[in-house]
Enzyme design. Structure first.
Site, short mmCIF file in Angstrom:
data_model
loop_
_atom_site.label_atom_id
_atom_site.label_comp_id
_atom_site.label_asym_id
_atom_site.label_seq_id
_atom_site.Cartn_x
_atom_site.Cartn_y
_atom_site.Cartn_z
N ASP A 1 0.87 -1.17 0.00
CA ASP A 1 0.00 0.00 0.00
C ASP A 1 0.91 1.23 0.00
O ASP A 1 1.88 1.27 0.76
CB ASP A 1 -0.90 -0.01 1.24
CG ASP A 1 -1.81 1.20 1.28
OD1 ASP A 1 -2.64 1.34 0.38
OD2 ASP A 1 -1.65 2.02 2.21
N ASP B 1 -6.70 -1.33 5.10
CA ASP B 1 -5.83 -2.38 4.57
C ASP B 1 -6.15 -3.74 5.19
O ASP B 1 -5.66 -4.77 4.69
CB ASP B 1 -4.35 -2.06 4.84
CG ASP B 1 -3.88 -0.83 4.08
OD1 ASP B 1 -4.36 -0.61 2.96
OD2 ASP B 1 -3.04 -0.09 4.62
#
Length: 726
Positions: free
Chosen positions: A362, A566
Site C-alpha cells: 500500500d 488495509d
C-alpha cells in the site's frame, strides 16, 4: 504463555508451575550429575580399556559390573526421571512421543544390564546408557536454553517499563505503581523519565527516545496530540499525557504476546515432524520386537544375543533429532526477528513468508511517510532567501489548521527556525491565507491567490509546473507584493523504500503498489521506486480484490499495509505484513508486524523465513535419513556376511550426536544477516488449495535435498564449533 510453559513442563516431566528458567536449571543439573557418573562408568568400561589399554583397580573388592551398576543407577533414575514421567503422561493420553522411546531405550538397556550383572552372563552396557542420557539431556538443555534465550529481548523491554508512574489526581501529582494507572489518567513526565503506559500528549512537548520499541536511534518530537508508547524514555522537556492503553493493552504487552505466540506455535513442518516422531516411536518398538524374533526364533541365536540387538535398535531409533528439527529453528528465528523489530504472530507466518512470490505494498504510510512533508523550497532570492521564506510562511501558518500549513511549521521547527507572531491573519477560503509577520505582508496559498492579488510569478511558473508534475502540491508564496517563492509539499517516500523494492526484485519477488491516487500520481511514485505493477484509483473496499487478482495468477502473495482499510487485504493475503506505526486493526489482522515501520524490514522478514525453512529442511532430512540407515544396521543386517555388529554404545553415541547436530544447526540462525538478501527458493508451478479461513493459498512441492545443502551445512557447523559459538 503460562499455559504453554505448563504444557511443556508436563511433556518434559518437570514439576507443575516451574518456569522456563527453572526447567533450564533443572535440566542442567541433571545433565551435570549424569555426565560425571557416565565418566566414572566409562573409566571401568571395556571400551575404555580397548582404547587406552589402562585397567583401573576396582575399590572395595567389587566386580567392575557391580561398580558400574552403582554409578549407573543414580544416572538412570535421576538423569532420566523427567523422561519417565513425561512418557507415563503421554501413554495415559494414548500418545507415543519421544519421552516414550527414550524411556523404553534406557529402561530396557538398564534392565538387561542389571540382569547380566546379577542373574545371567552377558555383556553389560551401562556406559551406553550413560552416553545416551548425557546426549539426550544435552539436546533438551540446549533446546530449553534456546526457548529461554529467544525471549531475552522481550524480557529486556519489560524491564524497561518503570515500576511507578506520576499521575495527576485532584490537581496534584501522585506516584502510583504502573499497574495501577487507569485509562484516561493524566500522567506527568519529566526529563529522563520512562513513560509507563501508552497515551496521547495533552500538554507540553519533548523529544522521546523510542529506540527500544522501533529501533530508530533518533529521538522523536512529541507535541500536543502526539502518541507516546510505554517503556520509551523522555529526553528533555516536561509534558503530560492522557493514558489510552494500560496493562495488557499497551504496545509493549502486545509485543510480548506476539513473540510468545510465535515461539510456542507449531509450523506446518513441525506438525509433520510430530506425526513422524510418533510413527518412528511405534516403528522402533515393532522393529525391535521383530529383530528379537528374527534372531531368536528364525536364526536360532541365543536370547541374550537377540535381546542385545533388539535393544540396540530401540536405542538408535530415539527420535530426538526429528522432534527437535523444527521447534529449535522456530525458537531461534522468532527471537532473532524480535531483536530486529520483526514480530511473527505464529510459526506458520514465519515459515510461509519465505515462500512469497509477490508482495503488494500500500503506498500511503507504507512506501511513503503517510503525512504531508515539505520536500523542496524554491525562493526567488530577491525579496527573501529560502530560510527566510520558510520562517515567514511558517509564522503565518501558526494561525492555520490546514494540514499543508502544519507541514510547513514542522519543517521550520526541524530546521531550527525561530518563528514570529503573526498579526492581521486572514484565511481566504479556497485560496490560502494572508498575515503580517514582523511588519511584512505575507501571502501563502494556491495560484488563484497569486492571480487575485496581481502577483507576477515570472520565472517561477516553469518550476511550479515541474514540481506539480512530480506529484507535489505547490504552495505559492508572496512577500510585500512580490513573488517570494514556492514550497513543494508531498507525502515523501520512505528513505529505504527504493532499496527495499530493488532487493525484493533481486530475490525473484514481483512487487506491486496499490493506491487510491490517480493513475498519473501513482505512475510517478512507481517510476521513482522502480515498481512496474501499479494498481491506482483503488477504493478501500477493492484492495482485497487486487490481492485475489494476483493470487489468481498462481502466485503466493504478501500484502504490506498500515491502515484500517488495509485489514481486508492483509487478511486475504497469504502473509499479511503490517507497518508498526499503523492502526491497531491492521496489526491485529496481519501475520507479521514491522515495529520500525521500515519497508526494508520486509527483506529481513523474507530472509529470516527462508533461512529458517532451509534449517527445517536440513534438520528433517538429516533426522529422517539417519533413522533410515540406522535401523537395518542396528538390527544386524550385515552380520551374516561381515560378522559386524553395531554395539549399544556406538548406537547411543550416533543417536545423541545426531540430536546435537540438529540443535547446533538450528542455532546457526542466530548468525543470519537481516540486512542481506537471501537466495530465493526455486519457483515451480503452484498448486492451489483452500486455506481454513477460506482464502486462496498455494503450496509448492519441496525440492529434494541437494548435496550442496549438506556440504554447506557441514561447513557452517564446523566453522561454528571452531569459533566456539556453542
Amino acid at each position: 504463555m503460562s499455559s504453554d510453559k505448563g504444557a511443556m513442563a508436563q511433556e518434559m516431566g518437570h514439576g507443575a508451575g516451574k518456569d522456563i528458567d527453572g526447567m533450564v536449571r533443572d535440566m542442567r543439573n541433571r545433565l551435570l550429575v549424569t555426565f560425571v557418573l557416565t565418566i566414572l562408568i566409562y573409566l571401568y568400561a571395556p571400551m575404555f580399556v580397548k582404547l587406552t589399554g589402562v585397567v583401573l583397580p576396582v575399590p572395595f573388592g567389587l566386580s567392575k559390573d557391580v561398580l558400574m551398576f552403582l554409578f549407573a543407577t543414580p544416572a538412570v533414575f535421576y538423569g532420566g526421571w523427567v523422561f519417565y514421567i513425561g512418557a507415563w503422561r503421554a501413554l495415559r493420553n494414548g500418545v507415543f512421543n519421544m519421552a516414550v522411546l527414550v524411556s523404553l531405550s534406557v529402561l530396557a538397556g538398564y534392565s538387561f544390564s542389571v540382569g547380566a550383572t546379577f542373574l545371567f552372563k552377558a555383556e553389560v552396557f551401562y556406559e551406553a546408557l550413560g552416553m545416551l542420557l548425557v546426549f539426550i539431556l544435552a539436546g533438551h538443555w540446549l533446546e530449553m536454553r534456546a526457548r529461554s534465550g529467544a525471549s531475552k529481548a522481550v524480557k529486556a523491554l519489560l524491564n524497561l517499563a518503570p515500576p511507578k508512574a506520576t499521575v495527576i489526581r485532584n490537581a496534584e501529582p501522585v506516584e502510583v505503581p504502573t499497574s495501577e494507572v487507569l485509562t484516561n489518567d493524566v500522567v506527568l513526565i519529566r526529563p529522563g523519565d520512562k513513560i509507563p503506559v501508552d497515551g496521547e500528549v495533552t500538554q507540553g512537548e519533548s523529544s522521546v527516545d523510542e529506540s527500544m520499541i522501533t529501533g530508530e536511534s533518533m529521538p522523536v518530537k512529541k507535541v500536543v496530540g502526539g502518541k507516546v508508547t510505554g517503556a520509551t524514555i523522555n529526553k528533555t522537556g516536561t509534558f503530560q499525557f492522557r493514558a489510552t492503553k494500560v496493562g495488557a493493552d499497551t504496545a509493549l504487552a502486545q509485543i510480548v504476546k506476539l513473540v510468545q505466540t510465535a515461539q510456542n506455535s507449531k509450523a506446518p513442518s513441525q506438525r509433520f515432524a510430530d506425526i513422524a516422531a510418533q510413527v518412528l516411536t511405534i516403528s522402533a518398538i515393532v522393529f525391535g520386537v521383530a529383530t528379537f524374533a528374527g534372531w531368536y526364533w528364525f536364526a536360532g541365536k541365543t536370547p541374550v544375543f537377540a535381546m542385545l540387538l533388539a535393544i540396540t535398535v530401540v536405542v538408535i531409533a530415539c527420535p530426538d533429532a526429528l522432534g527437535l528439527a523444527t521447534p529449535m529453528a522456530i525458537m531461534v528465528a522468532s527471537g532473532k526477528g524480535a531483536q530486529n523489530g520483526i514480530l511473527f504472530k505464529d510459526a506458520t507466518a514465519l515459515e510461509e513468508a519465505g515462500r512469497l512470490q509477490a508482495i503488494i505494498f500500500d503506498k500511503t504510510g507504507t512506501l511513503t511517510i503517510g503525512h504531508p512533508q515539505v520536500v523542496e523550497i524554491v525562493a526567488d532570492g530577491k525579496p527573501v532567501t529560502d530560510k527566510e521564506l520558510l520562517r515567514l510562511v511558517a509564522s503565518l501558518e501558526q494561525s492555520s489548521e490546514h494540514p499543508l500549513g502544519q507541514a510547513v511549521i514542522v519543517k521550520a521547527k526541524a530546521e531550527g527556525v525561530t518563528l514570529s507572531a503573526a498579526s492581521n491573519f486572514d484565511a481566504i477560503a479556497g485560496q490560502g491565507a494572508r498575515a503580517t509577520v514582523d511588519g511584512r505582508t505575507v501571502l501563502a496559498g494556491n495560484r488563484k491567490l497569486m492571480d487575485d492579488n496581481h502577483i507576477a510569478l515570472n520565472g517561477l511558473n516553469d518550476r511550479a509546473r515541474a514540481l506539480e508534475q512530480k506529484g507535489n502540491t505547490v504552495v505559492y508564496c508572496a512577500v510585500d507584493g512580490s513573488a517570494g517563492g514556492l514550497i513543494a509539499i508531498a507525502d515523501a517516500v520512505r528513505p529505504n523504500a527504493k532499496k527495499a523494492i530493488e532487493q525484493l526484485a533481486g530475490l525473484g519477488i514481483e512487487v506491486a503498489m496499490l493506491t487510491g491516487d490517480n493513475q498519473g500520481t501513482a505512475n510517478l511514485v512507481g517510476k521513482e521506486l522502480g515498481i512496474k505493477t501499479i494498481f491506482a484509483e483503488v477504493q478501500p473496499g477493492q484492495k482485497a480484490e487486487k490481492v485475489k487478482e494476483m493470487q489468481a495468477r498462481g502466485l503466493r502473495v504478501g500484502m504490506v499495509g498500515d491502515g484500517i482499510n488495509d485489514a481486508p487485504a492483509l487478511a486475504q493475503a497469504d502473509v499479511g505484513i503490517a507497518i508498526g506505526a499503523g492502526s491497531d486493526v491492521a496489526m491485529e489482522t496481519a501475520d507479521v508486524v514491522l515495529m520500525k515501520s521500515d519497508p526494508f524490514d520486509v527483506i529481513g522478514t523474507v530472509s529470516l523465513s527462508r533461512a529458517t525453512r532451509r534449517k527445517m529442511r536440513q534438520n528433517l532430512w538429516w533426522a529422517a535419513g539417519y533413522n533410515i540407515i540406522a535401523f537395518p544396521l542396528a538390527a544386524g543386517l550385515l552380520y551374516p556376511w561381515t560378522g559386524w555388529l553395531l554395539s549399544p554404545e556406538v548406537a547411543a553415541l550416533s543417536m545423541s550426536g545426531s540430536t546435537l547436530i540438529v540443535v547446533a544447526n538450528a542455532l546457526l540462525l542466530k548468525r543470519v544477516k537481516m540486512n542481506e538478501s537471501a537466495a530465493p527458493d526455486p519457483v515451480v508451478p503452484a498448486i492451489a488449495i483452500l486455506r481454513p479461513k477460506g482464502t486462496l493459498s498455494r503450496r509448492r512441492p519441496q525440492r529434494c535435498f541437494q548435496m550442496a545443502d549438506f556440504r554447506g551445512f557441514c561447513l557452517k557447523l564446523i566453522e561454528s564449533f571452531l569459533h566456539g559459538v556453542y
